[in-house]
Structure formats: C-alpha cells, structure tokens
Design a protein around this motif. Structure first.
Motif, PDB file in Angstrom:
ATOM      1  N   TRP A   3      35.272  13.814 -26.034  1.00 38.82           N
ATOM      2  CA  TRP A   3      34.092  13.289 -26.721  1.00 38.82           C
ATOM      3  C   TRP A   3      32.863  13.875 -26.049  1.00 38.82           C
ATOM      4  O   TRP A   3      32.718  13.802 -24.845  1.00 38.82           O
ATOM      5  CB  TRP A   3      34.033  11.783 -26.570  1.00 38.82           C
ATOM      6  CG  TRP A   3      35.142  11.068 -27.244  1.00 38.82           C
ATOM      7  CD1 TRP A   3      36.420  10.971 -26.805  1.00 38.82           C
ATOM      8  CD2 TRP A   3      35.082  10.348 -28.460  1.00 38.82           C
ATOM      9  NE1 TRP A   3      37.153  10.222 -27.675  1.00 38.82           N
ATOM     10  CE2 TRP A   3      36.359   9.823 -28.699  1.00 38.82           C
ATOM     11  CE3 TRP A   3      34.064  10.083 -29.368  1.00 38.82           C
ATOM     12  CZ2 TRP A   3      36.650   9.057 -29.813  1.00 38.82           C
ATOM     13  CZ3 TRP A   3      34.358   9.315 -30.475  1.00 38.82           C
ATOM     14  CH2 TRP A   3      35.636   8.822 -30.688  1.00 38.82           C
ATOM     15  N   LEU A   8      28.781  11.045 -29.694  1.00 41.32           N
ATOM     16  CA  LEU A   8      28.799   9.591 -29.505  1.00 41.32           C
ATOM     17  C   LEU A   8      27.449   8.954 -29.831  1.00 41.32           C
ATOM     18  O   LEU A   8      27.393   7.920 -30.503  1.00 41.32           O
ATOM     19  CB  LEU A   8      29.198   9.259 -28.072  1.00 41.32           C
ATOM     20  CG  LEU A   8      30.631   9.618 -27.685  1.00 41.32           C
ATOM     21  CD1 LEU A   8      30.851   9.379 -26.202  1.00 41.32           C
ATOM     22  CD2 LEU A   8      31.623   8.841 -28.507  1.00 41.32           C
ATOM     23  N   VAL A   9      26.377   9.561 -29.376  1.00 46.62           N
ATOM     24  CA  VAL A   9      25.035   9.037 -29.663  1.00 46.62           C
ATOM     25  C   VAL A   9      24.743   9.123 -31.153  1.00 46.62           C
ATOM     26  O   VAL A   9      24.159   8.211 -31.741  1.00 46.62           O
ATOM     27  CB  VAL A   9      23.968   9.773 -28.827  1.00 46.62           C
ATOM     28  CG1 VAL A   9      22.563   9.406 -29.273  1.00 46.62           C
ATOM     29  CG2 VAL A   9      24.147   9.461 -27.346  1.00 46.62           C
ATOM     30  N   ILE A  11      26.952   8.994 -33.661  1.00 44.27           N
ATOM     31  CA  ILE A  11      27.717   7.949 -34.351  1.00 44.27           C
ATOM     32  C   ILE A  11      27.068   6.591 -34.133  1.00 44.27           C
ATOM     33  O   ILE A  11      26.935   5.797 -35.061  1.00 44.27           O
ATOM     34  CB  ILE A  11      29.182   7.953 -33.876  1.00 44.27           C
ATOM     35  CG1 ILE A  11      29.880   9.234 -34.336  1.00 44.27           C
ATOM     36  CG2 ILE A  11      29.926   6.730 -34.401  1.00 44.27           C
ATOM     37  CD1 ILE A  11      31.228   9.465 -33.699  1.00 44.27           C
ATOM     38  N   TYR A  12      26.649   6.338 -32.908  1.00 42.09           N
ATOM     39  CA  TYR A  12      25.971   5.077 -32.604  1.00 42.09           C
ATOM     40  C   TYR A  12      24.688   4.940 -33.429  1.00 42.09           C
ATOM     41  O   TYR A  12      24.440   3.898 -34.041  1.00 42.09           O
ATOM     42  CB  TYR A  12      25.655   5.001 -31.109  1.00 42.09           C
ATOM     43  CG  TYR A  12      24.929   3.749 -30.710  1.00 42.09           C
ATOM     44  CD1 TYR A  12      25.610   2.548 -30.573  1.00 42.09           C
ATOM     45  CD2 TYR A  12      23.557   3.756 -30.480  1.00 42.09           C
ATOM     46  CE1 TYR A  12      24.953   1.396 -30.212  1.00 42.09           C
ATOM     47  CE2 TYR A  12      22.889   2.613 -30.123  1.00 42.09           C
ATOM     48  CZ  TYR A  12      23.589   1.430 -29.990  1.00 42.09           C
ATOM     49  OH  TYR A  12      22.928   0.283 -29.639  1.00 42.09           O
ATOM     50  N   ALA A  13      23.889   5.993 -33.472  1.00 38.45           N
ATOM     51  CA  ALA A  13      22.633   5.965 -34.233  1.00 38.45           C
ATOM     52  C   ALA A  13      22.907   5.758 -35.718  1.00 38.45           C
ATOM     53  O   ALA A  13      22.175   5.020 -36.395  1.00 38.45           O
ATOM     54  CB  ALA A  13      21.852   7.258 -34.003  1.00 38.45           C
ATOM     55  N   CYS A  15      25.450   4.158 -37.071  1.00 45.97           N
ATOM     56  CA  CYS A  15      25.829   2.756 -37.282  1.00 45.97           C
ATOM     57  C   CYS A  15      24.626   1.821 -37.194  1.00 45.97           C
ATOM     58  O   CYS A  15      24.483   0.911 -38.019  1.00 45.97           O
ATOM     59  CB  CYS A  15      26.907   2.350 -36.282  1.00 45.97           C
ATOM     60  SG  CYS A  15      28.500   3.140 -36.588  1.00 45.97           S
ATOM     61  N   VAL A  16      23.757   2.053 -36.228  1.00 48.94           N
ATOM     62  CA  VAL A  16      22.544   1.233 -36.105  1.00 48.94           C
ATOM     63  C   VAL A  16      21.674   1.393 -37.347  1.00 48.94           C
ATOM     64  O   VAL A  16      21.164   0.417 -37.901  1.00 48.94           O
ATOM     65  CB  VAL A  16      21.758   1.597 -34.822  1.00 48.94           C
ATOM     66  CG1 VAL A  16      20.379   0.957 -34.826  1.00 48.94           C
ATOM     67  CG2 VAL A  16      22.537   1.176 -33.596  1.00 48.94           C
ATOM     68  N   THR A  36      32.685   5.553 -42.735  1.00 52.55           N
ATOM     69  CA  THR A  36      32.475   6.071 -41.386  1.00 52.55           C
ATOM     70  C   THR A  36      33.727   5.888 -40.539  1.00 52.55           C
ATOM     71  O   THR A  36      34.144   6.800 -39.817  1.00 52.55           O
ATOM     72  CB  THR A  36      31.276   5.361 -40.716  1.00 52.55           C
ATOM     73  OG1 THR A  36      30.119   5.537 -41.533  1.00 52.55           O
ATOM     74  CG2 THR A  36      31.006   5.906 -39.332  1.00 52.55           C
ATOM     75  N   SER A  37      34.358   4.724 -40.649  1.00 50.02           N
ATOM     76  CA  SER A  37      35.592   4.466 -39.901  1.00 50.02           C
ATOM     77  C   SER A  37      36.695   5.436 -40.305  1.00 50.02           C
ATOM     78  O   SER A  37      37.398   5.983 -39.448  1.00 50.02           O
ATOM     79  CB  SER A  37      36.067   3.028 -40.139  1.00 50.02           C
ATOM     80  OG  SER A  37      35.179   2.103 -39.596  1.00 50.02           O
TER      81      SER A  37
END
Length: 89
Positions: A3, A8-9, A11-13, A15-16, A36-37
C-alpha cells in the motif's frame, strides 16, 4: 500488495467526501460506498484483506449500535439506530 501512502490518503479522502456530500441521501451513499468497496476488494483481495473487511463490516456497526442505544450520539437518518451505509464505510 504494498500500500502506498498516496493511495491510502486518496481512498480516505474519497470516503470522507462521499459521506460529507451524500449523508442526506442514504441510498445514494450506500451505492457509492458499495461500489468503492467492490473496487477496493477487486484490487486488494488477499485473505487478510477480506478478513479485515468482514470483521470491520460486523464489529464497527455493532459498536456504533451500542453507543447510539446508550445515548452517546445519534445519526441524522438512521435505518435502525445507524445509517444503512455505515457497514460499507
């Protein structure tokens, strides 16, 4: 698969952003998070990745249900104490 921090950032952004923009439309948010999942699990689908997803899918919402039922907080548009999209987050 390794990863990288940018992925990772990102994907996090994503989702937020989805939750921030679509919280008032639970069905649309559910579809987006489900998509997304699916995309993430198609890319990262080792046994440990799948196990982590399933454990988070079950235990995360259970913890939220306990917290909500004890009065710690509440969600704006819950299906049953929690929003229907929460397990997919």
């Amino acid at each position: 698969m390794k990863w990288d921090l940018t992925t990772l950032v990102g994907i996090y952004a994503l989702c937020v952003a989805l939750v921030s923009l679509l919280w008032h439309r639970p069905a649309a948010l559910l579809v987006c998070l489900l998509g997304t999942s699916i995309l993430m699990l198609r890319k990262w689908h080792s046994r440990s990745d799948l196990m982590f997803y399933v454990v988070a899918f079950v235990l995360g919402p259970l913890g939220e249900i306990v917290a909500v039922s004890s009065g710690a907080w509440e969600y704006a548009r819950p299906s049953y104490l929690i929003p229907m999209w929460l397990p997919f987050l």
